[in-house]
Design an enzyme around this catalytic site. Sequence first.
Site, PDB file in Angstrom:
ATOM      1  N   CYS A  75       0.837  -1.199   0.000  1.00 14.98           N
ATOM      2  CA  CYS A  75       0.000   0.000   0.000  1.00 14.98           C
ATOM      3  C   CYS A  75       0.878   1.257   0.000  1.00 14.98           C
ATOM      4  O   CYS A  75       1.480   1.578  -1.026  1.00 14.98           O
ATOM      5  CB  CYS A  75      -1.000  -0.047   1.149  1.00 14.98           C
ATOM      6  N   HIS A 162      -3.502  -5.358   0.880  1.00 12.45           N
ATOM      7  CA  HIS A 162      -2.934  -5.817   2.148  1.00 12.45           C
ATOM      8  C   HIS A 162      -3.017  -7.341   2.219  1.00 12.45           C
ATOM      9  O   HIS A 162      -4.024  -7.892   2.652  1.00 12.45           O
ATOM     10  CB  HIS A 162      -3.671  -5.180   3.328  1.00 12.45           C
ATOM     11  N   GLU A 164      -1.746  -9.277   4.281  1.00 13.69           N
ATOM     12  CA  GLU A 164      -1.715  -9.762   5.668  1.00 13.69           C
ATOM     13  C   GLU A 164      -3.079  -9.833   6.332  1.00 13.69           C
ATOM     14  O   GLU A 164      -3.193 -10.406   7.421  1.00 13.69           O
ATOM     15  CB  GLU A 164      -0.771  -8.896   6.501  1.00 13.69           C
TER      16      GLU A 164
END
Length: 185
Positions: A75, A162, A164
């Site tokens: 990002c 993202h 994660e």
Amino acid sequence: MLPIFVVNNFGQFNHLIVRMLRDLDIDTKMVQNTTPPEEVRDGCRGLILGGGPSIERTGNCAAYLDLGLPVLGVCLGLHVIATRFGGTVTPGRSGGYGAVEVTIEDHDTILAGYPDTVEVWASHQDEVSVIPAGFNRLAHSPICQAEAIACPKMRIYGVQWHPEVSHSLDGRVVYQNFDQVTREG
């Protein structure tokens, strides 16, 4: 073997990157973005530039890109990469966090193992509107033409989404692939 450093750019998900790497048995350490470049160069085998609220608060991140280490930008980390190498970041059309279907154009290296499309979680408040010279577009979506970019020669990669967060399908794959890049010298 040295750890992978996760550079904290004050993003709400940076701790989740560290957690995912640890869950994958990848040695990691979170460092502040004000860590001197020489300490970063000598202390790790690769860097993940985490997300955050503002490119003005990314400390030494641009200098870290000159260390010759493998780098993955997530990002805001992607935005640091793009602007450092002459690309352009502008406000996105879709704003805040949400699900987006990304089309993978290049399954080599960082996106190896993904299907042709993948559902991810991303913020498009800002996004890369002009990809830097020498970088390839790896993925796009209906709302963003540069969901992932790379300069394999420099071992520098970036994703808008993202990986994660649990809403991103198989996000661990990005981090496993990056771990492999850091091991290849």
